[in-house]
Design an enzyme around this catalytic site. Sequence first.
Site, PDB file in Angstrom:
ATOM      1  N   VAL A 138       0.860  -1.177   0.000  1.00  0.00           N
ATOM      2  CA  VAL A 138       0.000   0.000   0.000  1.00  0.00           C
ATOM      3  C   VAL A 138       0.892   1.222   0.000  1.00  0.00           C
ATOM      4  CG1 VAL A 138      -1.819   1.269   1.212  1.00  0.00           C
ATOM      5  CG2 VAL A 138      -1.765  -1.246   1.300  1.00  0.00           C
ATOM      6  N   CYS A 139       0.571   2.188  -0.870  1.00  0.00           N
ATOM      7  CA  CYS A 139       1.269   3.463  -0.858  1.00  0.00           C
ATOM      8  C   CYS A 139       2.768   3.247  -1.105  1.00  0.00           C
ATOM      9  CB  CYS A 139       0.988   4.167   0.469  1.00  0.00           C
ATOM     10  SG  CYS A 139       1.405   5.916   0.549  1.00  0.00           S
ATOM     11  N   SER A 140       3.614   3.932  -0.355  1.00  0.00           N
ATOM     12  CA  SER A 140       5.056   3.848  -0.573  1.00  0.00           C
ATOM     13  C   SER A 140       5.661   2.557  -0.047  1.00  0.00           C
ATOM     14  CB  SER A 140       5.753   5.046   0.073  1.00  0.00           C
ATOM     15  OG  SER A 140       5.440   5.116   1.455  1.00  0.00           O
ATOM     16  N   THR A 167       2.718   3.093  -6.953  1.00  0.00           N
ATOM     17  CA  THR A 167       2.882   3.549  -5.582  1.00  0.00           C
ATOM     18  C   THR A 167       2.216   4.913  -5.474  1.00  0.00           C
ATOM     19  OG1 THR A 167       4.511   3.958  -3.815  1.00  0.00           O
ATOM     20  CG2 THR A 167       5.144   4.608  -6.047  1.00  0.00           C
TER      21      THR A 167
END
Length: 336
Positions: free
Chosen positions: A113-115, A133
């Site tokens: 998830v995300c970075s 990302t």
Amino acid sequence: MGSAPTADPRVVVIVAFPGVLGLDVVGPLEVFAMANRFGARPAYATSVVSMTGGMLTASSGLVIGTEPAGTIAGPVDTLMVAGGYSTRQAADDLDLVRWLAGTALSARRVTSVCSGALLLARAGLLDGRRATTHWSVCDTLASHFPSVRVETSRVYVRDGDVWTSGGVTAGIDLALALVENDHGPALAMAAAREMVVFVHRPSEFPQISAQLAVRRPLREPLRDLLALIAEHPDADLSVPALAHRCAMSVRTFSRVFHRETGTTPAAFVQASRLQTAQRLIKASEATFEDIARTCGFGTVETMYRTFQRVLGTTPGQLRGQPRGGSEPVIERRRNP
């Protein structure tokens, strides 16, 4: 990733670290819990781990209880790595990186998830794969890990048994997609409705909506107008009609709209209608005729020409090619 038999229940391990974004952890957790509530079989058994275990503090100040990563025993169904503003520091933790690489070998699928994608890349788990990302670190992912094929405009990307998502709330979209992959669309939709998710965004949906791609107007009537355009794309959204709603002349309205949003009324309406059409094409079985009418294009021919001119694809190609996708295109023209 390995081909371990599906655990019963499905073991989901979410990896956190000090400074993690709380929603990257809590959002997916709630999706899996909601899926269990609606009868997911096998059910999901979730745990949050960190390298040392114990309580850690998220970037928001939320305190999260974690288990030591080394205590995870047995097959892992889904390994999920959260992100946050301290992801780069976490990527320097060689013990964490080695643990991720080793655990991924026997996991059925690996996700981020995300970075958190930066951690997967650091562990070599994205080599030669497509991934995404958070939009703000896509360039970082691409420059530091050139073997990763970064797709900047996607809510989430699946490449085999590796799934990566965009930023923060995109983790909810990713978790819903995982539930749908495991249990079908009906259960995923039931979970989304219960969580009052505005829309379960398909993979190809852009990370940033048309409304977020422009500056937020200072004037309340213009803010209301942006909401109207998003909610009623089939309405009369011509510039004269919009100007009338704001009690302005066409010339004054066009000038004020451009000054406060950075784009023209026509360009914003087009971007909003295109984005709604993209979602309906991917997430529903509605005919192109119905979608064209619902989104304010009037005819399939007009929608087809707009798709080709702005997105470089067609509605048919978008529905038939699950790897497509594009960002909202909002033209920033000079005000006449």
